[in-house]
Write a protein that holds these residues in place. Structure first.
Motif, mmCIF file in Angstrom:
data_model
loop_
_atom_site.group_PDB
_atom_site.id
_atom_site.type_symbol
_atom_site.label_atom_id
_atom_site.label_comp_id
_atom_site.label_asym_id
_atom_site.label_seq_id
_atom_site.Cartn_x
_atom_site.Cartn_y
_atom_site.Cartn_z
ATOM 1 N N LYS B 48 36.743 30.803 49.271
ATOM 2 C CA LYS B 48 36.122 31.550 48.174
ATOM 3 C C LYS B 48 35.954 32.991 48.625
ATOM 4 C CE LYS B 48 31.623 31.339 47.482
ATOM 5 N NZ LYS B 48 30.319 30.746 47.123
ATOM 6 N N PHE B 49 36.522 33.920 47.867
ATOM 7 C CA PHE B 49 36.233 35.325 48.121
ATOM 8 C C PHE B 49 34.866 35.592 47.498
ATOM 9 C CE2 PHE B 49 40.888 35.084 48.221
ATOM 10 C CZ PHE B 49 41.122 35.667 49.450
ATOM 11 N N GLY B 50 33.881 35.798 48.337
ATOM 12 C CA GLY B 50 32.476 35.821 47.905
ATOM 13 C C GLY B 50 32.232 36.789 46.760
ATOM 14 N N TRP B 51 31.298 36.394 45.878
ATOM 15 C CA TRP B 51 30.835 37.184 44.724
ATOM 16 C C TRP B 51 31.982 38.032 44.153
ATOM 17 C CZ3 TRP B 51 29.188 37.243 49.750
ATOM 18 C CH2 TRP B 51 29.191 38.444 50.449
ATOM 19 N N ALA B 52 31.834 39.366 44.027
ATOM 20 C CA ALA B 52 32.924 40.143 43.433
ATOM 21 C C ALA B 52 33.604 41.035 44.471
ATOM 22 C CB ALA B 52 32.406 40.970 42.252
ATOM 23 N N THR B 53 33.668 40.553 45.701
ATOM 24 C CA THR B 53 34.304 41.348 46.762
ATOM 25 C C THR B 53 35.745 41.710 46.427
ATOM 26 O OG1 THR B 53 34.903 39.298 47.910
ATOM 27 C CG2 THR B 53 32.893 40.408 48.650
ATOM 28 N N CYS B 54 36.415 40.893 45.619
ATOM 29 C CA CYS B 54 37.833 41.161 45.325
ATOM 30 C C CYS B 54 38.022 42.503 44.637
ATOM 31 C CB CYS B 54 38.453 40.025 44.510
ATOM 32 S SG CYS B 54 37.796 39.901 42.842
ATOM 33 N N LEU B 55 36.958 43.038 44.028
ATOM 34 C CA LEU B 55 37.090 44.337 43.344
ATOM 35 C C LEU B 55 37.036 45.523 44.301
ATOM 36 C CD1 LEU B 55 35.045 43.916 40.042
ATOM 37 C CD2 LEU B 55 37.454 43.410 40.492
ATOM 38 N N VAL B 56 36.607 45.298 45.537
ATOM 39 C CA VAL B 56 36.547 46.421 46.486
ATOM 40 C C VAL B 56 37.371 46.176 47.752
ATOM 41 C CG1 VAL B 56 34.280 47.203 45.683
ATOM 42 C CG2 VAL B 56 34.415 45.614 47.587
ATOM 43 N N THR B 57 38.048 45.042 47.835
ATOM 44 C CA THR B 57 38.854 44.729 49.017
ATOM 45 C C THR B 57 40.223 45.370 48.857
ATOM 46 O OG1 THR B 57 37.686 42.629 49.278
ATOM 47 C CG2 THR B 57 39.828 42.834 50.373
ATOM 48 N N PRO B 58 40.541 46.371 49.692
ATOM 49 C CA PRO B 58 41.793 47.117 49.466
ATOM 50 C C PRO B 58 43.050 46.234 49.453
ATOM 51 C CG PRO B 58 40.363 48.351 50.939
ATOM 52 C CD PRO B 58 39.719 47.007 50.742
ATOM 53 N N HIS B 59 43.146 45.262 50.418
ATOM 54 C CA HIS B 59 44.392 44.500 50.524
ATOM 55 C C HIS B 59 44.191 43.039 50.146
ATOM 56 C CE1 HIS B 59 44.332 47.672 53.821
ATOM 57 N NE2 HIS B 59 45.127 48.175 52.894
ATOM 58 N N ILE B 60 43.511 42.806 49.042
ATOM 59 C CA ILE B 60 43.196 41.439 48.629
ATOM 60 C C ILE B 60 44.463 40.616 48.392
ATOM 61 C CG2 ILE B 60 42.885 42.227 46.220
ATOM 62 C CD1 ILE B 60 40.854 39.400 47.803
ATOM 63 N N ALA B 61 45.522 41.263 47.919
ATOM 64 C CA ALA B 61 46.750 40.507 47.624
ATOM 65 C C ALA B 61 47.392 39.966 48.900
ATOM 66 C CB ALA B 61 47.739 41.382 46.853
ATOM 67 N N GLU B 62 47.224 40.687 50.013
ATOM 68 C CA GLU B 62 47.731 40.160 51.294
ATOM 69 C C GLU B 62 46.971 38.905 51.689
ATOM 70 O OE1 GLU B 62 47.891 42.886 54.581
ATOM 71 O OE2 GLU B 62 48.665 44.497 53.284
ATOM 72 N N LYS B 63 45.690 38.903 51.420
ATOM 73 C CA LYS B 63 44.875 37.735 51.765
ATOM 74 C C LYS B 63 45.282 36.516 50.932
ATOM 75 C CE LYS B 63 40.640 39.787 53.626
ATOM 76 N NZ LYS B 63 39.167 39.846 53.522
ATOM 77 N N THR B 64 45.476 36.725 49.649
ATOM 78 C CA THR B 64 45.846 35.564 48.817
ATOM 79 C C THR B 64 47.232 35.050 49.212
ATOM 80 O OG1 THR B 64 46.728 36.949 47.030
ATOM 81 C CG2 THR B 64 44.394 36.343 46.899
ATOM 82 N N ARG B 65 48.131 35.944 49.621
ATOM 83 C CA ARG B 65 49.469 35.505 50.058
ATOM 84 C C ARG B 65 49.397 34.621 51.303
ATOM 85 N NH1 ARG B 65 51.688 40.344 48.204
ATOM 86 N NH2 ARG B 65 51.167 41.434 50.123
ATOM 87 N N VAL B 66 48.593 35.027 52.276
ATOM 88 C CA VAL B 66 48.504 34.239 53.504
ATOM 89 C C VAL B 66 47.895 32.865 53.214
ATOM 90 C CG1 VAL B 66 46.265 35.047 54.380
ATOM 91 C CG2 VAL B 66 48.042 34.433 55.986
ATOM 92 N N LEU B 67 47.026 32.789 52.232
ATOM 93 C CA LEU B 67 46.458 31.486 51.842
ATOM 94 C C LEU B 67 47.521 30.599 51.205
ATOM 95 C CD1 LEU B 67 42.983 32.585 50.440
ATOM 96 C CD2 LEU B 67 43.488 31.478 52.641
ATOM 97 N N ARG B 68 48.276 31.161 50.275
ATOM 98 C CA ARG B 68 49.334 30.394 49.615
ATOM 99 C C ARG B 68 50.315 29.820 50.640
ATOM 100 N NH1 ARG B 68 47.229 28.963 45.862
ATOM 101 N NH2 ARG B 68 47.039 30.026 43.877
ATOM 102 N N ARG B 69 50.727 30.691 51.572
ATOM 103 C CA ARG B 69 51.699 30.265 52.597
ATOM 104 C C ARG B 69 51.167 29.105 53.416
ATOM 105 N NH1 ARG B 69 52.749 35.619 54.065
ATOM 106 N NH2 ARG B 69 51.354 35.424 55.843
ATOM 107 N N ASN B 70 49.851 28.995 53.522
ATOM 108 C CA ASN B 70 49.255 27.975 54.371
ATOM 109 C C ASN B 70 48.608 26.838 53.584
ATOM 110 O OD1 ASN B 70 49.273 28.858 57.461
ATOM 111 N ND2 ASN B 70 49.146 30.705 56.198
ATOM 112 N N GLY B 71 48.922 26.774 52.292
ATOM 113 C CA GLY B 71 48.449 25.637 51.512
ATOM 114 C C GLY B 71 46.945 25.574 51.324
ATOM 115 N N ILE B 72 46.323 26.747 51.195
ATOM 116 C CA ILE B 72 44.879 26.790 50.962
ATOM 117 C C ILE B 72 44.624 27.363 49.580
ATOM 118 C CG2 ILE B 72 42.687 27.826 51.723
ATOM 119 C CD1 ILE B 72 43.882 27.854 54.565
ATOM 120 N N GLU B 73 43.829 26.637 48.807
ATOM 121 C CA GLU B 73 43.467 27.075 47.460
ATOM 122 C C GLU B 73 42.389 28.148 47.547
ATOM 123 O OE1 GLU B 73 45.186 25.923 45.065
ATOM 124 O OE2 GLU B 73 44.032 26.623 43.321
#
Lengths: 264, 264, 264
Positions: B48-73
Motif C-alpha cells: 500500500k502506498f500510504g495515504w496520498a503519497t503517490c501525489l508527491v512521489t516523483p518516481h511512483i511509476a518506477e515503484k509500481t513497475r518493480v511491483l508488477r515484475r515481482n508479482g506484488i499487488e
C-alpha cells in the motif's frame, strides 16, 4: 572523515579485544545490508543475524559473503540454537552452521526452559568446534526481572568456565528485557554488580539497542565497552558516543563550567 | 534460507488466500524500495502506498513497475480516495488509479465524515471496475474508541456485502488508533468479538505495524492471519513470527517445561 | 506524481525562502543516502550531518558531492563547533568546514556552558565567512525546561542581530528536549510566544523529528513552516502533511460535517 587535531579516545584496529560493536540484522534487504558493510564496516566487529531469520532469508549466503570480504565475523541468533534443540535436532544445527561458513555460534536459553547447567554443557560440547558466544538473560521480561544479580554473575562465570569466548547480557532488540526492565529502564544495580564482580568486562557484550543504554554503559564502563544489538543505522552514532563526539558524552560538564565564561 | 528438517507451519504460495502480508510504503526512496521487493518479494502480497503519497512521489511509476515484475499487488491509501471525494473529484480518482495501472483500490472513511452506508455505496459502484479493499475504523483515536465492537462487525459485514474483497481493520502506521487505543494497546475485546462473529477472518486484514500487535494476532488467529501496515524492514521478522522462529511464538512454554530438564 | 486537479497549497521552488525542510543524517550508509537525494531531493533544502558524525564517516566527501549535484545545502551539526571550541581549536574548525566545501555552518551552545553573548560573538565573527545557522535550546532536557519563553525569544533575536541567516529551535533527534519536554510533549506555550513575538518565523527553523511535532507546527504556523531534523524516510510524509494529503491535515472536520451527509 576529516583530519583534525582534537584529542579523542584511541580505538584499537580490528580484530579488537575490546570496544567491540555487534550489529543485529533483523532482516534487512540485501543491497542495504551490503551498503552498511561497505560504508562503515571497519566500525563493525560482529553481525548477528537475529533469532532464526537465516531460515527465511532468501539470499542469506550473499550476506555472509559480503561480511567475509569485509572482515566481519557473523553468527546466527541463539533462538536458532533453541529451536533446533527443542526440535531434538542439535546435530543438524551444528551442521547447518558449518555449511553456512559460521565460525562463531550463539548458545542461549532465552526463550526455552533450559537450565544454565544444561546450557553450559552445550557450550562445553561445541567449544572445540566453534567460537562460542553464549547469552545470559531471558526474553520474557518478568522471568528476567526475577533473576537477581548474583545469579547473573554466577551464570556468566559458568559460561566462561565452560569455554564461551564472549557472554552476551540480554536486552533483546527492543531494550525491554534482560538487563532492562519491561519499561525500557536499565537495571542499573545489575550493571553495577556485574562491573564490580571481578569478571573481565572485555569478555561480556552488553546488548544496548537504544542510545540511552549505550550512553549509560559507556559512562560506566568507558568507551571500550562491548556493545551489541546495535541497529544498522546507529553504527556511526555509537562510534561518535564512544569518541565523545555527541552531546551525551561530549565532555564533563563540571570541568567546562570552570573553563568557559558562563553567563547563561 | 538453509534446508533443514525442523517442523514448521506450512505457508501457501502466492497468490495466497490467507496469511497475507501487506507492506506500507510511507515514502521510501526508490532503490531501497526495489531492494526490499527483490530481497524478499515472495513474502509480500500487497504494497500500500500510504495515504496520498503517490501525489508527491516523483518516481511512483518506477515503484509500481518493480511491483508488477515481482508479482506484488499494490493500491493507494484510502486517504487518496477521501481527498478526491471531499474535493468532489471522485471520477478523477478512478481515472488516476486506472492510469497508474492499479487493479486494486482502497475505499475508506477514516479521516472524513462519511457514513458507512455512503462508503458501501462507493464500494458497490467501483466493485466492477477494481478489486476493492475497504477499511473500517477511524484515524482519530477518540472517534475510533467510541465505535463499539458490534458496529465494527456491522460495518465489516456491510462492506463485504457491498463487494469488498478484503476489509482492513484500521490501526494507522503507528498502531495508535482503530483496533488500538491511543496509548498503543490493542483492543483485545474487539479482536475477540470480531474473531467470534462468524465473519471469515480470511476476508479481514488487521493493521499490525508493531511486533506486539503481530504477536497477539498470530496467537489469537493463527499463523495465517492477514496482517497489514507492516514496515518494510519487518517483513522477515513477521515471517519468523508466523513460523515460530522468534522467541515470542517459538513454542508453548508449558509443553517445554515437561520435555526439558529444568533447574533454573 | 500523477497530474490532478485537486486544490493544494502552493509550494515555492528551490531555493525557497520559507517552507524549508532540513533532513538530519545521523550516519546513513552511502548508497542509501544517495538514494534519498536522488529519489526526492527537490523536497529537501538542507541536510545536516548530525553532531560530529563527519569526523567518523569514512566517505563523507562522497555524501557532500551528491548533495552539491542535487542543489541541496549542507552543514555539520553544532556539536562539531562545540567540540572544537572546548578543545580550543576554533580556527581549525573553520578551516575544516572550508576544506569540506561547507558554505553554511552551525553555531550552537546546546551541550556546553557557553553564554548566548559568547555564542553571538562567534556568529558575528564567522558571519562574513559562512552562512550561519545558529541554535537556541539545550540538549539537556532539564536545562532546556528551565529556559523560559522570554529568554528563548531574546536569544533568537540576539542571534539574528549577530548575523545568523536562520535560527534553529532545538528538539534533538528524539524530540525530547529544547522545544519539547523530556516526555516528548511539545512546549505549546513556548511555540505560541515565539509565534506572537513579532520575529519573522521564516527566519526560524523548528526541529520536528516526529509526526506529532510536524502536525502541531504546520497547524499553528501553516504549511510553509520551516521544519528540521526530519528523518530521511519521512520526507515524503512531511510533504503530504504540508499539502493536506494525510489524515492529520486533510481538512477541517467541522466544514466537512456540513458538506457531506453523515449518518455515522
Amino acid at each position: 572523515m576529516y583530519p583534525h587535531t582534537v584529542s579523542l579516545p584511541v580505538r584499537e584496529a580490528k580484530p579488537r579485544g575490546r570496544g567491540l560493536t555487534m550489529v543485529i540484522d533483523p532482516g534487512l534487504p540485501d543491497a542495504y545490508f551490503a551498503d552498511i558493510v561497505e560504508s562503515y564496516g571497519d566500525l563493525i566487529d560482529f553481525v548477528k543475524f537475529g533469532w532464526a531469520t537465516c531460515l527465511v532469508t532468501p539470499h542469506i549466503a550473499e550476506k555472509t559473503r559480503v561480511l567475509r570480504r569485509n572482515g566481519i565475523e557473523f553468527y546466527f541468533g541463539g533462538t536458532l540454537f533453541e529451536k533446533f534443540l527443542v526440535s531434538d535436532r542439535i546435530g543438524e544445527w551444528a551442521r547447518l552452521c558449518h555449511r553456512a561458513g559460521a565460525r562463531t555460534v550463539e548458545i542461549s536459553n532465552g526463550a526455552i526452559a533450559l537450565s544454565n547447567d544444561e546450557k553450559a554443557r552445550h557450550i562445553r560440547r561445541f567449544a572445540g568446534e566453534f567460537e562460542i558466544v553464549s547469552e545470559v538473560g531471558f526474553k520474557d521480561p518478568e522471568r528476567s526481572e526475577r533473576l537477581p544479580p548474583n545469579r547473573w554473575i554466577e551464570f556468566i562465570e559458568q559460561d566462561l568456565d565452560a569455554g564461551a569466548r564472549l557472554v552476551i547480557a540480554e536486552a533483546r532488540e527492543s531494550g525491554r528485557s534482560g538487563i532492562c526492565r519491561p519499561n525500557g529502564d536499565l537495571r542499573i544495580g545489575l550493571i553495577e554488580e556485574i562491573a564490580e564482580s571481578g569478571i573481565d568486562t572485555n569478555r561480556i557484550m552488553f546488548e544496548a539497542p537504544t542510545k540511552e543504554l549505550q550512553v549509560h554503559l559507556l559512562h560506566r564502563l568507558g568507551p571500550q565497552a562491548n556493545l551489541g544489538n546495535i541497529h544498522a543505522d546507529s553504527v556511526i552514532g555509537l562510534e561518535t558516543l564512544r569518541l565523545g563526539l555527541r552531546a551525551d558524552t561530549l565532555t564533563d560538564f563540571t570541568r567546562l563550567d570552570r573553563e568557559l565564561p558562563t553567563h547563561a
